[in-house]
Motif scaffolding. Structure first.
Motif, mmCIF file in Angstrom:
data_model
loop_
_atom_site.group_PDB
_atom_site.id
_atom_site.type_symbol
_atom_site.label_atom_id
_atom_site.label_comp_id
_atom_site.label_asym_id
_atom_site.label_seq_id
_atom_site.Cartn_x
_atom_site.Cartn_y
_atom_site.Cartn_z
ATOM 1 N N TYR A 35 0.846 -1.187 0.000
ATOM 2 C CA TYR A 35 0.000 0.000 0.000
ATOM 3 C C TYR A 35 0.886 1.244 0.000
ATOM 4 O O TYR A 35 1.956 1.265 0.604
ATOM 5 C CB TYR A 35 -0.894 0.040 1.245
ATOM 6 N N GLN A 37 0.792 5.124 1.211
ATOM 7 C CA GLN A 37 0.046 6.024 2.074
ATOM 8 C C GLN A 37 0.601 7.430 1.987
ATOM 9 O O GLN A 37 1.785 7.663 2.246
ATOM 10 C CB GLN A 37 0.063 5.553 3.533
ATOM 11 N N GLN A 41 -4.073 11.122 0.037
ATOM 12 C CA GLN A 41 -4.716 10.015 -0.686
ATOM 13 C C GLN A 41 -4.995 8.805 0.184
ATOM 14 O O GLN A 41 -5.515 7.805 -0.288
ATOM 15 C CB GLN A 41 -3.831 9.585 -1.868
ATOM 16 N N GLY A 42 -4.636 8.861 1.434
ATOM 17 C CA GLY A 42 -4.940 7.727 2.294
ATOM 18 C C GLY A 42 -4.131 6.495 1.926
ATOM 19 O O GLY A 42 -3.010 6.591 1.423
ATOM 20 N N LEU A 43 -4.719 5.337 2.162
ATOM 21 C CA LEU A 43 -4.071 4.061 1.880
ATOM 22 C C LEU A 43 -4.516 3.567 0.513
ATOM 23 O O LEU A 43 -5.657 3.182 0.322
ATOM 24 C CB LEU A 43 -4.452 3.019 2.929
ATOM 25 N N GLN A 44 -3.589 3.549 -0.420
ATOM 26 C CA GLN A 44 -3.912 3.112 -1.778
ATOM 27 C C GLN A 44 -3.266 1.756 -2.048
ATOM 28 O O GLN A 44 -2.069 1.585 -1.867
ATOM 29 C CB GLN A 44 -3.407 4.141 -2.793
ATOM 30 N N PHE A 45 -4.098 0.831 -2.512
ATOM 31 C CA PHE A 45 -3.642 -0.526 -2.789
ATOM 32 C C PHE A 45 -2.774 -0.555 -4.043
ATOM 33 O O PHE A 45 -3.180 -0.065 -5.106
ATOM 34 C CB PHE A 45 -4.865 -1.420 -2.961
ATOM 35 N N LEU A 88 4.713 6.921 2.352
ATOM 36 C CA LEU A 88 5.006 5.772 3.210
ATOM 37 C C LEU A 88 4.495 4.541 2.484
ATOM 38 O O LEU A 88 3.315 4.469 2.117
ATOM 39 C CB LEU A 88 4.309 5.929 4.559
ATOM 40 N N LEU A 90 3.658 0.754 2.735
ATOM 41 C CA LEU A 90 3.338 -0.242 3.748
ATOM 42 C C LEU A 90 3.150 -1.609 3.113
ATOM 43 O O LEU A 90 2.503 -1.750 2.090
ATOM 44 C CB LEU A 90 2.058 0.152 4.489
ATOM 45 N N PHE B 100 -9.430 0.460 1.461
ATOM 46 C CA PHE B 100 -9.556 1.237 2.682
ATOM 47 C C PHE B 100 -10.323 2.536 2.450
ATOM 48 O O PHE B 100 -10.205 3.155 1.388
ATOM 49 C CB PHE B 100 -8.173 1.582 3.237
ATOM 50 N N ASP B 102 -10.880 6.542 3.676
ATOM 51 C CA ASP B 102 -9.875 7.579 3.877
ATOM 52 C C ASP B 102 -9.535 7.803 5.345
ATOM 53 O O ASP B 102 -8.595 8.525 5.663
ATOM 54 C CB ASP B 102 -10.333 8.896 3.254
#
Lengths: 114, 110
Positions: A35, A37, A41-45, A88, A90, B100, B102
């Motif tokens: 992922y 981060q 954009q948050g957590l993007q797969f 980041l 992950l 996920f 946000d």
């Protein structure tokens, strides 16, 4: 038992370079997901590997690639780095073959692109 | 797409107040997961819900899965400073992909 281990923890690269990140999953876990981060954009797969095969892929350009080895360790590579790749990264492992999708995350690799 | 939407994006509470975050989907979910990420840390799995109308509790945390399996909530009773962090919901498919939301970032004023 040991958790998910990611290396390196921090790295700085310049635009145009490439980077390889490593992830060692929990012993016995065969699925490794990656992922990205970022604050906006948050957590993007990115993608998921199971038994050395890419099983799922997110919506990232081809510059992002990965692989998984027979011992379930995984690497992801980003080529021709861009400033926007600063994030980041992950890694998460799971058993991958049951209906329990609990993900165990590593501490992450923080990439800065200058 | 198969996104999950979370609200609110941020929540600031006084210690001792309650907190709730909501997760919504336009499509029926087979399951919903919740994770917590402390500042500077990585997401940590809290729980997975799979049954319609399911309610699970973990001490001061209460998780609910809607009857239609299109929404979920996480409620924290009497927040403490240790509850600070970002709470994510995620939908998981048995094809190995988690999507996920946000996240909702909770700050607690002592």
């Amino acid at each position: 038992k040991a958790g998910v281990t990611q290396t390196p923890r921090y790295l700085i690269k310049t635009r145009g370079q490439q980077v390889t990140l490593s992830c060692s999953p929990i012993s016995g876990h065969r699925s490794v997901s990656w992922y990205q981060q970022t604050p906006g954009q948050g957590l993007q797969f990115l993608f998921e590997y199971f038994s050395e095969t890419q099983r799922n892929k997110g919506n990232f350009p081809g510059r992002f690639s990965g692989r998984q080895f027979s011992n379930s360790r995984s690497e992801m590579n980003v080529s021709t780095l861009e400033l926007g790749d600063s994030a980041l990264y992950l890694c998460a492992s799971s058993r991958g073959d049951t209906n329990t999708g609990e993900l165990f995350f590593g501490e992450g690799s923080r990439l800065t692109v200058l | 797409g198969q996104q999950v939407m979370q609200i609110p994006q941020y929540q600031h509470v006084q210690e001792g107040e309650d907190f709730t975050t909501y997760c919504n989907s336009s499509t029926t979910l087979s399951n919903i997961q919740w994770y917590k990420q402390r500042p500077g840390g990585h997401p940590v799995f809290l729980i997975q819900l799979v049954k319609s109308g399911e309610v699970k509790k973990q001490k001061r945390l209460t998780f609910q899965f809607g009857e239609a399996k299109k929404n979920s909530s996480l409620h924290i009773t009497a927040t403490q400073t240790t509850d600070v962090g970002t709470y994510f919901c995620a939908r998981w498919t048995n094809a190995g992909k988690s999507t996920f939301g946000d996240g909702t970032t909770l700050t607690v004023k002592p």
